[in-house]
Design a protein around this motif. Sequence first.
Motif, PDB file in Angstrom:
ATOM      1  N   PRO A  22       9.856   4.496  22.698  1.00  0.00           N
ATOM      2  CA  PRO A  22      11.107   5.230  22.927  1.00  0.00           C
ATOM      3  C   PRO A  22      12.176   4.790  21.928  1.00  0.00           C
ATOM      4  O   PRO A  22      12.269   3.609  21.583  1.00  0.00           O
ATOM      5  N   VAL A  23      12.986   5.692  21.486  1.00  0.00           N
ATOM      6  CA  VAL A  23      14.130   5.477  20.593  1.00  0.00           C
ATOM      7  C   VAL A  23      13.690   4.949  19.219  1.00  0.00           C
ATOM      8  O   VAL A  23      13.861   5.610  18.199  1.00  0.00           O
ATOM      9  N   VAL A  24      13.092   3.749  19.199  1.00  0.00           N
ATOM     10  CA  VAL A  24      12.653   3.161  17.936  1.00  0.00           C
ATOM     11  C   VAL A  24      11.622   4.064  17.271  1.00  0.00           C
ATOM     12  O   VAL A  24      11.653   4.280  16.048  1.00  0.00           O
ATOM     13  N   GLY A  25      10.690   4.579  18.077  1.00  0.00           N
ATOM     14  CA  GLY A  25       9.665   5.455  17.534  1.00  0.00           C
ATOM     15  C   GLY A  25      10.252   6.718  16.931  1.00  0.00           C
ATOM     16  O   GLY A  25       9.823   7.176  15.870  1.00  0.00           O
ATOM     17  N   ASP A  26      11.246   7.298  17.595  1.00  0.00           N
ATOM     18  CA  ASP A  26      11.904   8.487  17.062  1.00  0.00           C
ATOM     19  C   ASP A  26      12.569   8.183  15.730  1.00  0.00           C
ATOM     20  O   ASP A  26      12.482   8.968  14.777  1.00  0.00           O
ATOM     21  N   LEU A  27      13.255   7.031  15.666  1.00  0.00           N
ATOM     22  CA  LEU A  27      13.940   6.648  14.443  1.00  0.00           C
ATOM     23  C   LEU A  27      12.949   6.462  13.296  1.00  0.00           C
ATOM     24  O   LEU A  27      13.155   6.961  12.180  1.00  0.00           O
ATOM     25  N   LEU A  28      11.851   5.750  13.570  1.00  0.00           N
ATOM     26  CA  LEU A  28      10.854   5.505  12.530  1.00  0.00           C
ATOM     27  C   LEU A  28      10.200   6.798  12.049  1.00  0.00           C
ATOM     28  O   LEU A  28      10.046   7.027  10.848  1.00  0.00           O
ATOM     29  N   SER A  29       9.789   7.635  12.989  1.00  0.00           N
ATOM     30  CA  SER A  29       9.068   8.854  12.615  1.00  0.00           C
ATOM     31  C   SER A  29       9.956   9.837  11.859  1.00  0.00           C
ATOM     32  O   SER A  29       9.461  10.622  11.044  1.00  0.00           O
ATOM     33  N   GLN A  30      11.265   9.774  12.095  1.00  0.00           N
ATOM     34  CA  GLN A  30      12.172  10.692  11.412  1.00  0.00           C
ATOM     35  C   GLN A  30      12.629  10.183  10.052  1.00  0.00           C
ATOM     36  O   GLN A  30      13.090  10.960   9.222  1.00  0.00           O
ATOM     37  N   THR A  31      12.497   8.878   9.829  1.00  0.00           N
ATOM     38  CA  THR A  31      13.061   8.304   8.608  1.00  0.00           C
ATOM     39  C   THR A  31      12.012   7.650   7.705  1.00  0.00           C
ATOM     40  O   THR A  31      11.580   8.219   6.712  1.00  0.00           O
ATOM     41  N   LEU A  32      11.571   6.453   8.056  1.00  0.00           N
ATOM     42  CA  LEU A  32      10.736   5.655   7.168  1.00  0.00           C
ATOM     43  C   LEU A  32       9.259   6.047   7.178  1.00  0.00           C
ATOM     44  O   LEU A  32       8.588   6.004   6.144  1.00  0.00           O
ATOM     45  N   SER A  33       8.737   6.398   8.351  1.00  0.00           N
ATOM     46  CA  SER A  33       7.290   6.605   8.472  1.00  0.00           C
ATOM     47  C   SER A  33       6.736   7.700   7.559  1.00  0.00           C
ATOM     48  O   SER A  33       5.663   7.521   6.978  1.00  0.00           O
ATOM     49  N   PRO A  34       7.393   8.848   7.407  1.00  0.00           N
ATOM     50  CA  PRO A  34       6.842   9.842   6.484  1.00  0.00           C
ATOM     51  C   PRO A  34       6.736   9.331   5.047  1.00  0.00           C
ATOM     52  O   PRO A  34       5.780   9.650   4.339  1.00  0.00           O
ATOM     53  N   ILE A  35       7.703   8.519   4.631  1.00  0.00           N
ATOM     54  CA  ILE A  35       7.665   7.957   3.281  1.00  0.00           C
ATOM     55  C   ILE A  35       6.495   6.991   3.149  1.00  0.00           C
ATOM     56  O   ILE A  35       5.722   7.040   2.181  1.00  0.00           O
ATOM     57  N   VAL A  36       6.364   6.100   4.130  1.00  0.00           N
ATOM     58  CA  VAL A  36       5.276   5.121   4.114  1.00  0.00           C
ATOM     59  C   VAL A  36       3.923   5.835   4.184  1.00  0.00           C
ATOM     60  O   VAL A  36       2.963   5.447   3.504  1.00  0.00           O
ATOM     61  N   SER A  37       3.831   6.883   4.992  1.00  0.00           N
ATOM     62  CA  SER A  37       2.576   7.628   5.128  1.00  0.00           C
ATOM     63  C   SER A  37       2.156   8.250   3.803  1.00  0.00           C
ATOM     64  O   SER A  37       0.970   8.256   3.460  1.00  0.00           O
ATOM     65  N   ARG A  38       3.121   8.780   3.063  1.00  0.00           N
ATOM     66  CA  ARG A  38       2.793   9.353   1.753  1.00  0.00           C
ATOM     67  C   ARG A  38       2.273   8.278   0.801  1.00  0.00           C
ATOM     68  O   ARG A  38       1.337   8.507   0.036  1.00  0.00           O
ATOM     69  N   MET A  39       2.888   7.103   0.862  1.00  0.00           N
ATOM     70  CA  MET A  39       2.466   6.015  -0.007  1.00  0.00           C
ATOM     71  C   MET A  39       1.066   5.517   0.349  1.00  0.00           C
ATOM     72  O   MET A  39       0.285   5.138  -0.519  1.00  0.00           O
ATOM     73  N   MET A  40       0.738   5.528   1.642  1.00  0.00           N
ATOM     74  CA  MET A  40      -0.540   4.993   2.105  1.00  0.00           C
ATOM     75  C   MET A  40      -1.656   6.028   2.120  1.00  0.00           C
ATOM     76  O   MET A  40      -2.802   5.691   2.401  1.00  0.00           O
ATOM     77  N   TRP A  41      -1.336   7.292   1.867  1.00  0.00           N
ATOM     78  CA  TRP A  41      -2.306   8.373   1.980  1.00  0.00           C
ATOM     79  C   TRP A  41      -3.577   8.131   1.160  1.00  0.00           C
ATOM     80  O   TRP A  41      -4.683   8.254   1.686  1.00  0.00           O
ATOM     81  N   PRO A  42      -3.470   7.761  -0.129  1.00  0.00           N
ATOM     82  CA  PRO A  42      -4.701   7.523  -0.895  1.00  0.00           C
ATOM     83  C   PRO A  42      -5.559   6.402  -0.312  1.00  0.00           C
ATOM     84  O   PRO A  42      -6.796   6.519  -0.266  1.00  0.00           O
ATOM     85  N   ALA A  43      -4.926   5.318   0.142  1.00  0.00           N
ATOM     86  CA  ALA A  43      -5.678   4.204   0.722  1.00  0.00           C
ATOM     87  C   ALA A  43      -6.344   4.610   2.031  1.00  0.00           C
ATOM     88  O   ALA A  43      -7.475   4.203   2.321  1.00  0.00           O
ATOM     89  N   LEU A  44      -5.650   5.426   2.829  1.00  0.00           N
ATOM     90  CA  LEU A  44      -6.224   5.907   4.084  1.00  0.00           C
ATOM     91  C   LEU A  44      -7.455   6.760   3.824  1.00  0.00           C
ATOM     92  O   LEU A  44      -8.502   6.580   4.463  1.00  0.00           O
ATOM     93  N   LEU A  45      -7.360   7.679   2.879  1.00  0.00           N
ATOM     94  CA  LEU A  45      -8.503   8.530   2.559  1.00  0.00           C
ATOM     95  C   LEU A  45      -9.678   7.695   2.060  1.00  0.00           C
ATOM     96  O   LEU A  45     -10.828   7.953   2.415  1.00  0.00           O
ATOM     97  N   SER A  46      -9.380   6.709   1.232  1.00  0.00           N
ATOM     98  CA  SER A  46     -10.441   5.851   0.713  1.00  0.00           C
ATOM     99  C   SER A  46     -11.175   5.147   1.848  1.00  0.00           C
ATOM    100  O   SER A  46     -12.401   5.030   1.833  1.00  0.00           O
ATOM    101  N   LYS A  47     -10.434   4.706   2.861  1.00  0.00           N
ATOM    102  CA  LYS A  47     -11.037   3.980   3.980  1.00  0.00           C
ATOM    103  C   LYS A  47     -11.881   4.890   4.852  1.00  0.00           C
ATOM    104  O   LYS A  47     -13.011   4.541   5.218  1.00  0.00           O
ATOM    105  N   ILE A  48     -11.370   6.069   5.200  1.00  0.00           N
ATOM    106  CA  ILE A  48     -12.092   6.902   6.167  1.00  0.00           C
ATOM    107  C   ILE A  48     -13.273   7.632   5.525  1.00  0.00           C
ATOM    108  O   ILE A  48     -14.214   8.012   6.213  1.00  0.00           O
ATOM    109  N   PHE A  49     -13.229   7.832   4.199  1.00  0.00           N
ATOM    110  CA  PHE A  49     -14.354   8.490   3.532  1.00  0.00           C
ATOM    111  C   PHE A  49     -15.398   7.494   3.033  1.00  0.00           C
ATOM    112  O   PHE A  49     -16.553   7.877   2.800  1.00  0.00           O
ATOM    113  N   ALA A  50     -15.010   6.245   2.832  1.00  0.00           N
ATOM    114  CA  ALA A  50     -15.934   5.250   2.273  1.00  0.00           C
ATOM    115  C   ALA A  50     -17.211   5.153   3.111  1.00  0.00           C
ATOM    116  O   ALA A  50     -17.178   5.313   4.330  1.00  0.00           O
TER     117      ALA A  50
END
Length: 333
Positions: A197-225
């Motif tokens: 609650p509250v913290v999750g809304d703040l993170l998902s609206q602000t920092l998390s999308p940026i971090v997710s974009r940065m981690m996207w290649p590493a995530l794909l590498s892990k789940i497809f490996a």
Amino acid sequence: MTLYPIKRSTRSHIKRMSGPPTSAFLTGALIGTAALVATAVLNRYLAKRAEHNNPPSGKFVNIDGLDVHYVERGEGPALVLLHGNGSMLQDFVSSGLIEAAAADHRVIVFDRPGFGHTKRPGKLRWGPDEQADLTKNVLGRLGVSDAIVLGHSWGASVAAALGVHYPALVSKLILVSGYYYPTVRPDFLAMSAQALPVVGDLLSQTLSPIVSRMMWPALLSKIFAPANVPTKFQGFPEEMAVRPSQIRASAEESALLIPSVAALQSKYSELRMPVTIIAGKEDKLIDPVSQSVRLHGEIAHSELIIIPDNGHMVHQTATRALMDAVRGHAAAS
């Protein structure tokens, strides 16, 4: 005793030292707040742009006020596809599974709540049982009373719950790369932060999308490996996956998974329909031995298919094996 007068400049210095927070601190706080607001505005704009660039490709069916987005292709015995956490129906589209199965099946695939173009009402708990109820209602509205149900990853939990609670609706279960038994998973805990609650809304609206974009290649590498990310996966809309709303839904599913399977695991033995369990031997996200192999041992009549040189995304990298599992049912019937 001699008293020495304190110079005015010294008195001013003492006052500054003992007074309220410095203007520098306030300036920093204002700049930080402004940056978060700007980031939230930018993420909202990018989410709207992603939705504009990736409009709904199917139709909507309204279930108790919730508009569920679905795609339907082909004719014949019904085949229902349930995607994993953080994904959407375009995952199955890009895999080629829909196109291949539509040659002799009525394929129905929909965006689960919170993903793609289906919203996720925040007042409801969207565990596997609740999503099984939703799936049953969607299929009822579409006139489907008997279907092969294939679930991938988190979708496998929904498929298993559907088989447990509505066995007459499921002619066969195909469970792919699923998580069926609770284990210690610190990574699930970390991925659940945006569900707070509250913290999750703040993170998902602000920092998390940026971090997710940065981690996207590493995530794909892990789940497809150990396989490489196939070219066909370029059809998957990354920008839809990193929207604040979808990040929040994904975090909620990460938080729900362990308690959900803990409640569901005692009911697997009740499954009476044919069950095929499929996993990649080198899955780096979900251990196939402690999950898929164990489930096969509990469901005596099940078929187990462990695919070598494949990871979590076997529907993308071993699409033919999944089609063989689907057609195996058709041949048996």
